[in-house]
Design a protein around this motif. Structure first.
Motif, short mmCIF file in Angstrom:
data_model
loop_
_atom_site.label_atom_id
_atom_site.label_comp_id
_atom_site.label_asym_id
_atom_site.label_seq_id
_atom_site.Cartn_x
_atom_site.Cartn_y
_atom_site.Cartn_z
N SER A 1 32.47 41.18 73.65
CA SER A 1 31.15 41.68 74.05
C SER A 1 30.37 40.62 74.80
O SER A 1 29.74 40.90 75.83
CB SER A 1 30.35 42.13 72.81
N ILE A 2 30.41 39.41 74.28
CA ILE A 2 29.70 38.31 74.94
C ILE A 2 30.34 38.00 76.29
O ILE A 2 29.64 37.74 77.28
CB ILE A 2 29.68 37.06 74.04
N LEU A 3 31.68 38.03 76.34
CA LEU A 3 32.38 37.82 77.60
C LEU A 3 31.99 38.88 78.62
O LEU A 3 31.76 38.58 79.80
CB LEU A 3 33.89 37.84 77.37
N ARG A 4 31.89 40.14 78.17
CA ARG A 4 31.51 41.22 79.06
C ARG A 4 30.10 41.03 79.58
O ARG A 4 29.83 41.17 80.78
CB ARG A 4 31.61 42.56 78.34
N GLN A 5 29.16 40.71 78.69
CA GLN A 5 27.78 40.52 79.13
C GLN A 5 27.66 39.31 80.04
O GLN A 5 26.84 39.31 80.98
CB GLN A 5 26.85 40.38 77.92
N SER A 6 28.46 38.28 79.77
CA SER A 6 28.41 37.07 80.58
C SER A 6 28.91 37.31 82.01
O SER A 6 28.53 36.57 82.93
CB SER A 6 29.26 35.96 79.93
N THR A 7 29.74 38.33 82.18
CA THR A 7 30.23 38.66 83.52
C THR A 7 29.46 39.84 84.11
O THR A 7 28.82 39.72 85.15
CB THR A 7 31.73 38.97 83.49
N TYR A 8 29.50 40.95 83.41
CA TYR A 8 28.91 42.20 83.90
C TYR A 8 27.39 42.12 84.04
O TYR A 8 26.82 42.37 85.11
CB TYR A 8 29.32 43.34 82.98
N ARG B 1 47.92 48.35 67.18
CA ARG B 1 46.80 47.51 67.57
C ARG B 1 47.23 46.47 68.62
O ARG B 1 48.36 46.00 68.61
CB ARG B 1 46.20 46.81 66.35
N PHE B 2 46.27 46.11 69.48
CA PHE B 2 46.53 45.07 70.46
C PHE B 2 46.41 43.69 69.82
O PHE B 2 47.07 42.74 70.24
CB PHE B 2 45.54 45.18 71.63
N ALA B 3 45.56 43.55 68.82
CA ALA B 3 45.42 42.33 68.02
C ALA B 3 45.11 41.10 68.86
O ALA B 3 45.73 40.04 68.70
CB ALA B 3 46.69 42.10 67.20
N TYR B 4 44.14 41.21 69.76
CA TYR B 4 43.68 40.03 70.50
C TYR B 4 42.80 39.20 69.57
O TYR B 4 41.93 39.73 68.89
CB TYR B 4 42.87 40.44 71.73
N SER B 5 43.00 37.89 69.57
CA SER B 5 42.22 37.04 68.68
C SER B 5 40.79 36.82 69.19
O SER B 5 39.87 36.60 68.40
CB SER B 5 42.92 35.69 68.48
N ASN B 6 40.60 36.89 70.49
CA ASN B 6 39.26 36.77 71.08
C ASN B 6 39.31 37.32 72.51
O ASN B 6 40.38 37.72 72.99
CB ASN B 6 38.77 35.32 71.06
N GLY B 7 38.18 37.34 73.17
CA GLY B 7 38.11 37.92 74.49
C GLY B 7 38.99 37.23 75.52
O GLY B 7 39.68 37.89 76.31
N VAL B 8 38.98 35.92 75.51
CA VAL B 8 39.79 35.16 76.48
C VAL B 8 41.28 35.38 76.21
O VAL B 8 42.08 35.53 77.15
CB VAL B 8 39.44 33.66 76.42
#
Length: 313
Positions: free
Chosen positions: A71-78, A143-150
């Motif tokens: 979410s933070i990654l999205r807001q930081s870009t979008y 599940r995709f099981a991503y540990s974080n946005g990056v």
């Protein structure tokens, strides 16, 4: 020296300010955001807060913030792009038309253009966010099981190819255009009427009322694109259900045209608090730094006494 339309002696708003405000807001609203995505992807008819309570009871309250990094990654870009680009485009439009304040038509055009570009920039992070939010409602094996946005960006690029980042981009751009127009134009108009017509002070209460209107309008006009975007981006790259035409056909057959407004209430309950917090945080950041949006800058005529200038600012 005389002031020219579209110019100002004050420091310009930094490009990152809108994204910073939106990132602050999403820390509070992410559980609602997560629940909204899960309900859209799973086609759930359950009341939003009951669904949220169920996820919290099953996985624990901290699980409601799973995917916050995305979410933070999205807001930081979008959001950084949509607010920052709007300021740049609006400022140039004011200089081009030699106007001190943009008309409503010009504001809508600038907001729409900035929103479209931001939708393109933010699409990769959007895909990661949708997948991370939907994971908690799926069986472990799916599940995709991503540990974080990056990590999600890395996994998608490695496992599915860079072309996956374009999945749902048309729906995301459409939604982003509508979102930016709905929020920025409605907020500016509502704030202007509240202050100018009803005589309210330009304070947190007025900002809250104006952003409530902006959140409601944005939710309504964005709902169809939001539903399609979520269902496209949650699909795997190899899945036959990932095509927009197939998704529309299947959804129309199984749910009828009303599927396009699926999750409106959850979306409103999520988007409106986020809109309120974003604009309130943004206004407070502007007050702290004495920066203003181009569309709402107060132009000070040449020859104005220094004391009057200081009071106006």
């Amino acid at each position: 020296m005389s002031s020219k339309p579209g110019s100002s002696s004050k420091p310009k708003e930094p490009f990152w300010l809108g994204g910073a405000a939106a990132s602050m807001a999403v820390c509070f609203t992410h559980p609602l955001d997560q629940t909204k995505y899960r309900m859209q992807v799973l086609k759930s008819r359950e009341p939003m807060f009951r669904a949220l309570q169920g996820f919290a009871a099953r996985d624990g309250i901290p699980s409601l913030w799973t995917g916050l990094s995305a979410s933070i990654l999205r807001q930081s870009t979008y959001s950084t792009a949509r607010f920052g680009l709007y300021n740049i485009i609006a400022e140039r439009a004011k200089r081009y038309y030699r106007q001190e304040k943009l008309s409503m038509a010009a504001t809508i055009t600038c907001a729409g253009l900035a929103g479209g570009l931001a939708g393109l920039v933010g699409n990769p992070a959007e895909i990661v966010l949708v997948r991370m939010c939907a994971d908690g409602a799926k069986p472990v094996a799916q599940r995709f099981a991503y540990s974080n946005g990056v990590h999600g960006l890395y996994r998608i690029a490695r496992d599915e190819g860079l072309s996956t980042f374009s999945r749902g981009v048309s729906a995301n751009i459409t939604r982003s255009v509508l979102m930016n127009v709905g929020q920025i134009a409605t907020y500016a108009t509502a704030k202007q009427h509240l202050v100018g017509t009803f005589g309210l002070k330009d304070d947190v209460g007025t900002h809250t009322l104006a952003s409530l209107s902006a959140g409601t309008v944005a939710t309504t006009i964005c709902a169809p694109a939001d539903v399609l975007k979520s269902r496209i981006q949650s699909a795997t790259a190899s899945g036959a259900d990932g095509g927009i035409v197939q998704i529309i056909k299947t959804s129309l057959r199984e749910e009828g045209p009303r599927f396009l407004m699926r999750g409106w209430l959850p979306a409103w309950l999520r988007l409106t608090p986020h809109t309120v917090l974003t604009f309130v945080f943004m206004e407070q950041l502007r007050n702290l730094t004495q920066w203003k949006m181009p569309a709402t800058e107060v132009m000070i005529p040449a020859g104005t006494p220094v004391a009057v200038k200081a009071e106006a600012r």
